[in-house]
Design a protein around this motif. Structure first.
Motif, PDB file in Angstrom:
ATOM      1  N   MET A   1       0.838  -1.195   0.000  1.00  0.00           N
ATOM      2  CA  MET A   1       0.000   0.000   0.000  1.00  0.00           C
ATOM      3  C   MET A   1       0.873   1.246   0.000  1.00  0.00           C
ATOM      4  O   MET A   1       1.939   1.272   0.604  1.00  0.00           O
ATOM      5  N   VAL A   2       0.396   2.261  -0.635  1.00  0.00           N
ATOM      6  CA  VAL A   2       1.125   3.517  -0.731  1.00  0.00           C
ATOM      7  C   VAL A   2       1.339   4.118   0.653  1.00  0.00           C
ATOM      8  O   VAL A   2       2.420   4.635   0.957  1.00  0.00           O
ATOM      9  N   GLU A   3       0.326   4.043   1.521  1.00  0.00           N
ATOM     10  CA  GLU A   3       0.446   4.622   2.862  1.00  0.00           C
ATOM     11  C   GLU A   3       1.646   4.042   3.587  1.00  0.00           C
ATOM     12  O   GLU A   3       2.448   4.773   4.165  1.00  0.00           O
ATOM     13  N   ASP A   4       1.755   2.706   3.547  1.00  0.00           N
ATOM     14  CA  ASP A   4       2.849   2.042   4.255  1.00  0.00           C
ATOM     15  C   ASP A   4       4.208   2.429   3.686  1.00  0.00           C
ATOM     16  O   ASP A   4       5.167   2.608   4.434  1.00  0.00           O
ATOM     17  N   GLU A   5       4.289   2.564   2.366  1.00  0.00           N
ATOM     18  CA  GLU A   5       5.563   2.922   1.747  1.00  0.00           C
ATOM     19  C   GLU A   5       5.991   4.330   2.126  1.00  0.00           C
ATOM     20  O   GLU A   5       7.163   4.568   2.432  1.00  0.00           O
ATOM     21  N   VAL A   6       5.071   5.269   2.109  1.00  0.00           N
ATOM     22  CA  VAL A   6       5.399   6.661   2.456  1.00  0.00           C
ATOM     23  C   VAL A   6       5.791   6.753   3.920  1.00  0.00           C
ATOM     24  O   VAL A   6       6.811   7.359   4.271  1.00  0.00           O
ATOM     25  N   ILE A   7       5.010   6.139   4.786  1.00  0.00           N
ATOM     26  CA  ILE A   7       5.315   6.181   6.221  1.00  0.00           C
ATOM     27  C   ILE A   7       6.633   5.470   6.505  1.00  0.00           C
ATOM     28  O   ILE A   7       7.446   5.952   7.300  1.00  0.00           O
ATOM     29  N   SER A   8       6.872   4.354   5.846  1.00  0.00           N
ATOM     30  CA  SER A   8       8.140   3.630   6.025  1.00  0.00           C
ATOM     31  C   SER A   8       9.325   4.475   5.579  1.00  0.00           C
ATOM     32  O   SER A   8      10.377   4.461   6.214  1.00  0.00           O
ATOM     33  N   ARG A   9       9.150   5.206   4.497  1.00  0.00           N
ATOM     34  CA  ARG A   9      10.233   6.057   3.992  1.00  0.00           C
ATOM     35  C   ARG A   9      10.519   7.195   4.973  1.00  0.00           C
ATOM     36  O   ARG A   9      11.679   7.502   5.254  1.00  0.00           O
ATOM     37  N   ILE A  10       9.478   7.800   5.509  1.00  0.00           N
ATOM     38  CA  ILE A  10       9.672   8.854   6.514  1.00  0.00           C
ATOM     39  C   ILE A  10      10.374   8.265   7.736  1.00  0.00           C
ATOM     40  O   ILE A  10      11.330   8.843   8.258  1.00  0.00           O
ATOM     41  N   ARG A  11       9.909   7.102   8.188  1.00  0.00           N
ATOM     42  CA  ARG A  11      10.521   6.449   9.353  1.00  0.00           C
ATOM     43  C   ARG A  11      11.990   6.120   9.078  1.00  0.00           C
ATOM     44  O   ARG A  11      12.848   6.283   9.950  1.00  0.00           O
ATOM     45  N   TYR A  12      12.290   5.683   7.856  1.00  0.00           N
ATOM     46  CA  TYR A  12      13.672   5.381   7.467  1.00  0.00           C
ATOM     47  C   TYR A  12      14.564   6.607   7.634  1.00  0.00           C
ATOM     48  O   TYR A  12      15.646   6.527   8.213  1.00  0.00           O
ATOM     49  N   PHE A  13      14.109   7.759   7.139  1.00  0.00           N
ATOM     50  CA  PHE A  13      14.897   8.987   7.262  1.00  0.00           C
ATOM     51  C   PHE A  13      15.005   9.435   8.718  1.00  0.00           C
ATOM     52  O   PHE A  13      16.048   9.939   9.141  1.00  0.00           O
ATOM     53  N   LEU A  14      13.939   9.276   9.489  1.00  0.00           N
ATOM     54  CA  LEU A  14      13.992   9.611  10.913  1.00  0.00           C
ATOM     55  C   LEU A  14      15.062   8.784  11.616  1.00  0.00           C
ATOM     56  O   LEU A  14      15.877   9.317  12.384  1.00  0.00           O
ATOM     57  N   GLU A  15      15.066   7.486  11.358  1.00  0.00           N
ATOM     58  CA  GLU A  15      16.051   6.611  11.995  1.00  0.00           C
ATOM     59  C   GLU A  15      17.457   6.916  11.501  1.00  0.00           C
ATOM     60  O   GLU A  15      18.410   6.921  12.287  1.00  0.00           O
ATOM     61  N   PHE A  16      17.599   7.180  10.218  1.00  0.00           N
ATOM     62  CA  PHE A  16      18.914   7.469   9.656  1.00  0.00           C
ATOM     63  C   PHE A  16      19.515   8.716  10.296  1.00  0.00           C
ATOM     64  O   PHE A  16      20.699   8.762  10.601  1.00  0.00           O
ATOM     65  N   LYS A  17      18.682   9.731  10.503  1.00  0.00           N
ATOM     66  CA  LYS A  17      19.168  10.988  11.068  1.00  0.00           C
ATOM     67  C   LYS A  17      19.130  11.009  12.592  1.00  0.00           C
ATOM     68  O   LYS A  17      19.558  11.976  13.214  1.00  0.00           O
ATOM     69  N   HIS A  18      18.615   9.924  13.198  1.00  0.00           N
ATOM     70  CA  HIS A  18      18.472   9.851  14.655  1.00  0.00           C
ATOM     71  C   HIS A  18      17.556  10.957  15.165  1.00  0.00           C
ATOM     72  O   HIS A  18      17.823  11.588  16.180  1.00  0.00           O
ATOM     73  N   TRP A  19      16.492  11.211  14.446  1.00  0.00           N
ATOM     74  CA  TRP A  19      15.530  12.252  14.799  1.00  0.00           C
ATOM     75  C   TRP A  19      14.283  11.636  15.402  1.00  0.00           C
ATOM     76  O   TRP A  19      13.873  10.540  15.040  1.00  0.00           O
ATOM     77  N   SER A  20      13.664  12.392  16.259  1.00  0.00           N
ATOM     78  CA  SER A  20      12.342  12.035  16.762  1.00  0.00           C
ATOM     79  C   SER A  20      11.306  12.661  15.838  1.00  0.00           C
ATOM     80  O   SER A  20      11.629  13.524  15.009  1.00  0.00           O
ATOM     81  N   LEU A  21      10.079  12.242  16.004  1.00  0.00           N
ATOM     82  CA  LEU A  21       8.989  12.841  15.238  1.00  0.00           C
ATOM     83  C   LEU A  21       8.860  14.324  15.603  1.00  0.00           C
ATOM     84  O   LEU A  21       8.571  15.161  14.758  1.00  0.00           O
ATOM     85  N   TYR A  22       9.124  14.630  16.863  1.00  0.00           N
ATOM     86  CA  TYR A  22       9.069  16.016  17.326  1.00  0.00           C
ATOM     87  C   TYR A  22      10.113  16.864  16.589  1.00  0.00           C
ATOM     88  O   TYR A  22       9.821  17.971  16.154  1.00  0.00           O
ATOM     89  N   ARG A  23      11.311  16.324  16.431  1.00  0.00           N
ATOM     90  CA  ARG A  23      12.377  17.066  15.726  1.00  0.00           C
ATOM     91  C   ARG A  23      11.965  17.314  14.273  1.00  0.00           C
ATOM     92  O   ARG A  23      12.167  18.407  13.742  1.00  0.00           O
ATOM     93  N   LEU A  24      11.402  16.307  13.630  1.00  0.00           N
ATOM     94  CA  LEU A  24      10.949  16.493  12.252  1.00  0.00           C
ATOM     95  C   LEU A  24       9.876  17.567  12.179  1.00  0.00           C
ATOM     96  O   LEU A  24       9.894  18.403  11.276  1.00  0.00           O
ATOM     97  N   ALA A  25       8.963  17.563  13.127  1.00  0.00           N
ATOM     98  CA  ALA A  25       7.907  18.578  13.151  1.00  0.00           C
ATOM     99  C   ALA A  25       8.517  19.973  13.206  1.00  0.00           C
ATOM    100  O   ALA A  25       8.081  20.883  12.490  1.00  0.00           O
ATOM    101  N   LYS A  26       9.535  20.143  14.023  1.00  0.00           N
ATOM    102  CA  LYS A  26      10.197  21.449  14.137  1.00  0.00           C
ATOM    103  C   LYS A  26      10.933  21.806  12.852  1.00  0.00           C
ATOM    104  O   LYS A  26      10.835  22.932  12.366  1.00  0.00           O
ATOM    105  N   GLU A  27      11.691  20.863  12.297  1.00  0.00           N
ATOM    106  CA  GLU A  27      12.473  21.123  11.089  1.00  0.00           C
ATOM    107  C   GLU A  27      11.576  21.390   9.875  1.00  0.00           C
ATOM    108  O   GLU A  27      11.922  22.176   9.008  1.00  0.00           O
TER     109      GLU A  27
END
Length: 109
Positions: A1-27
């Motif tokens: 599903m497209v939803e899972d792919e997009v969310i997985s990609r966002i999660r991948y970048f979050l983990e790669f950068k060691h960011w929290s969801l809160y940090r992404l929200a700010k950035e």
């Protein structure tokens, strides 16, 4: 599903950068609640929201969908070196000072 792919990609970048969801929200200048809803409800963000997420990560929208590449990774660095840089970037100013002092001590041997 497209939803899972997009969310997985966002999660991948979050983990790669060691960011929290809160940090992404700010950035990305997106309300934390909006990002949280995307993950909790597993919904695809709108194009403008996804564009802001990409800008928060410092990548283009087209690069986001290049699944065979990591547009955030610096190609000239090893995985370990990239991980060290990403970890360093999330440290507090005080912790960066401590790490720099420790590295200075190691390098002077």
């Amino acid at each position: 599903m497209v939803e899972d792919e997009v969310i997985s990609r966002i999660r991948y970048f979050l983990e790669f950068k060691h960011w929290s969801l809160y940090r992404l929200a700010k950035e990305a200048d997106i309300p934390y609640g909006s990002l949280s809803n995307i993950f909790n409800r597993k919904t695809v963000p709108s194009i403008p929201t996804l564009d802001r997420i990409c800008k928060g990560f410092g990548i283009s929208l087209s690069a986001f969908f290049e699944y065979d590449k990591n547009p955030i990774r610096i190609e000239s660095l090893s995985d370990t070196e990239q991980d060290i840089i990403n970890s360093y970037r999330v440290l507090s100013v005080k912790d960066k000072e401590l790490l720099n002092a420790y590295l200075d001590g190691l390098c002077k041997r």
